[in-house]
Design a protein around this motif. Sequence first.
Motif, mmCIF file in Angstrom:
data_model
loop_
_atom_site.group_PDB
_atom_site.id
_atom_site.type_symbol
_atom_site.label_atom_id
_atom_site.label_comp_id
_atom_site.label_asym_id
_atom_site.label_seq_id
_atom_site.Cartn_x
_atom_site.Cartn_y
_atom_site.Cartn_z
ATOM 1 N N GLU A 194 0.825 -1.206 0.000
ATOM 2 C CA GLU A 194 0.000 0.000 0.000
ATOM 3 C C GLU A 194 0.859 1.257 0.000
ATOM 4 N N ARG A 195 1.959 1.239 0.767
ATOM 5 C CA ARG A 195 2.863 2.390 0.784
ATOM 6 C C ARG A 195 3.532 2.579 -0.574
ATOM 7 N N LEU A 196 3.973 1.456 -1.180
ATOM 8 C CA LEU A 196 4.591 1.529 -2.510
ATOM 9 C C LEU A 196 3.605 2.073 -3.537
ATOM 10 N N ASN A 197 2.378 1.557 -3.488
ATOM 11 C CA ASN A 197 1.368 1.996 -4.455
ATOM 12 C C ASN A 197 1.072 3.486 -4.317
ATOM 13 N N LYS B 127 3.116 5.822 -2.909
ATOM 14 C CA LYS B 127 4.283 6.667 -3.179
ATOM 15 C C LYS B 127 4.594 6.753 -4.670
ATOM 16 N N TYR B 128 4.540 5.593 -5.379
ATOM 17 C CA TYR B 128 4.985 5.570 -6.771
ATOM 18 C C TYR B 128 3.827 5.527 -7.774
ATOM 19 N N LYS B 129 2.589 5.571 -7.271
ATOM 20 C CA LYS B 129 1.406 5.561 -8.138
ATOM 21 C C LYS B 129 1.391 4.317 -9.033
ATOM 22 N N ILE B 130 1.649 3.155 -8.412
ATOM 23 C CA ILE B 130 1.626 1.880 -9.114
ATOM 24 C C ILE B 130 0.551 1.005 -8.492
ATOM 25 N N ASP B 131 0.406 -0.225 -8.997
ATOM 26 C CA ASP B 131 -0.641 -1.122 -8.505
ATOM 27 C C ASP B 131 -0.059 -2.517 -8.325
ATOM 28 N N ILE B 132 0.397 -2.817 -7.099
ATOM 29 C CA ILE B 132 0.937 -4.131 -6.747
ATOM 30 C C ILE B 132 0.045 -4.753 -5.676
ATOM 31 N N GLN B 133 -0.283 -6.032 -5.857
ATOM 32 C CA GLN B 133 -1.093 -6.749 -4.872
ATOM 33 C C GLN B 133 -0.420 -8.075 -4.531
ATOM 34 N N ILE B 134 -0.331 -8.386 -3.245
ATOM 35 C CA ILE B 134 0.201 -9.661 -2.775
ATOM 36 C C ILE B 134 -0.808 -10.247 -1.798
ATOM 37 N N ASP B 135 -1.322 -11.427 -2.108
ATOM 38 C CA ASP B 135 -2.340 -12.028 -1.240
ATOM 39 C C ASP B 135 -1.758 -12.524 0.077
ATOM 40 N N GLN B 136 -0.579 -13.149 0.005
ATOM 41 C CA GLN B 136 -0.039 -13.768 1.214
ATOM 42 C C GLN B 136 1.473 -13.819 1.139
ATOM 43 N N ILE B 137 2.132 -13.661 2.291
ATOM 44 C CA ILE B 137 3.584 -13.742 2.365
ATOM 45 C C ILE B 137 3.967 -14.532 3.611
ATOM 46 N N ALA B 138 5.040 -15.335 3.478
ATOM 47 C CA ALA B 138 5.555 -16.081 4.626
ATOM 48 C C ALA B 138 7.071 -15.968 4.628
ATOM 49 N N ILE B 139 7.651 -15.628 5.783
ATOM 50 C CA ILE B 139 9.098 -15.479 5.926
ATOM 51 C C ILE B 139 9.547 -16.354 7.089
ATOM 52 N N THR B 140 10.543 -17.223 6.839
ATOM 53 C CA THR B 140 11.041 -18.094 7.888
ATOM 54 C C THR B 140 12.280 -17.481 8.521
ATOM 55 N N SER B 141 12.686 -18.056 9.619
ATOM 56 C CA SER B 141 13.879 -17.573 10.312
ATOM 57 C C SER B 141 15.149 -17.876 9.524
ATOM 58 N N PHE B 142 15.035 -18.728 8.484
ATOM 59 C CA PHE B 142 16.192 -19.051 7.639
ATOM 60 C C PHE B 142 16.227 -18.168 6.389
ATOM 61 N N ALA B 143 15.457 -17.070 6.398
ATOM 62 C CA ALA B 143 15.424 -16.094 5.300
ATOM 63 C C ALA B 143 14.788 -16.651 4.036
ATOM 64 N N ASP B 144 13.945 -17.691 4.167
ATOM 65 C CA ASP B 144 13.143 -18.172 3.044
ATOM 66 C C ASP B 144 11.887 -17.321 2.948
ATOM 67 N N VAL B 145 11.545 -16.919 1.735
ATOM 68 C CA VAL B 145 10.379 -16.067 1.513
ATOM 69 C C VAL B 145 9.453 -16.744 0.517
ATOM 70 N N LYS B 146 8.145 -16.790 0.846
ATOM 71 C CA LYS B 146 7.147 -17.343 -0.058
ATOM 72 C C LYS B 146 6.039 -16.310 -0.256
ATOM 73 N N LEU B 147 5.798 -15.970 -1.512
ATOM 74 C CA LEU B 147 4.736 -15.038 -1.865
ATOM 75 C C LEU B 147 3.682 -15.782 -2.670
ATOM 76 N N SER C 270 9.937 3.032 -14.866
ATOM 77 C CA SER C 270 10.185 4.473 -14.756
ATOM 78 C C SER C 270 9.444 5.090 -13.574
ATOM 79 N N SER C 271 8.436 4.390 -13.031
ATOM 80 C CA SER C 271 7.703 4.907 -11.871
ATOM 81 C C SER C 271 8.604 5.049 -10.653
ATOM 82 N N PHE C 272 9.674 4.237 -10.604
ATOM 83 C CA PHE C 272 10.573 4.264 -9.448
ATOM 84 C C PHE C 272 11.695 5.277 -9.598
#
Length: 312
Positions: free
Chosen positions: A17-20, A22-42, A106-108
């Motif tokens: 929401e902050r990115l959208n 600030k930069y007038k873009i449209d990004i949506q992520i339904d779910q995110i999971a981050i483990t203590s081993f720095a694994d990321v799942k989107l 170019s939005s960034f």
Amino acid sequence: ALTLPVVQTKIAHYVTERLNEKYKIDIQIDQIAITSFADVKLKRVLIKDHHKDTLIYANRITTNILDLNKMTSGDLVFRSIRLNRLLVNMKTYKGETDTNLDKFISSFDDGKPSSKKFLLTANTVYLEESHFMLTDENRKVPKDVDFTKLNARVSDFKIHGPDVTTSIEKMSFQDHRGLYVKNLQSKFTYTKKHILLNELDVITNHSLFKGDVSLNYKREDFQDFNNKVRFNITIDQASLSTNDIRYFYKEMGKDQNFTLKAHITGTLNDLVARKMNLTDSKNTQIIGNVNFKNLFGTDDQPFYMKGDFTKV
């Protein structure tokens, strides 16, 4: 608390929401999971373009962050990235010159000089059941590329500023015209001035190709691709079937095969084939140098061919 999925998802929504905003873009992520081993799942990542159409979608993105310290300084360093059901829909809209991906990037750009280039690296990238499209609504035939059933494994993937390099270890896809590429391997480079496919090895159901391919250009040359973008192709070995060529040119007969070696340079409408050696399955041979003009010419660009042959 940060390890709880519900908290991580709320953080993801807050960040997008902050990115959208600030930069007038449209990004949506339904779910995110981050483990203590720095694994990321989107899960279910959606990026819309400036016309509110889908630019990028991924059903699932899984990755491992190798260096958290570098990430805080803006460098993205990953061990591996796995993209499931990725869709990339690059499009140039009617009356526009830049693609929707160019517009998004170019939005960034805030116009301020930067002390360093953007950096993203990954040891390995996997694509599963993906789809890539490239269209230009300003052209008579808008669709350039439409690859489905795209699966790939690439290594040493690197984006440094506008430059992209990687080693394609394995890639397969279905072209929208009907051609199926069983495997493609190459050392790939993309910059603002050229595209390189070194050590290119392509296998289809009926054909194979080994050699090196480069496209050289200025960015604005893509507006007149057939007359401006320059090719440099070294064909070390090629066994080509007319059954594959017929997907692009129906006038060719069926079930004909020929081998080809040549060094090809120039634009699509002014190609020169040097040291060409073409032999078909009935031992018909054409050996020599030949210049083809206006293979993809318009009504006011008549076809022209001039050859200097040692054997026909």
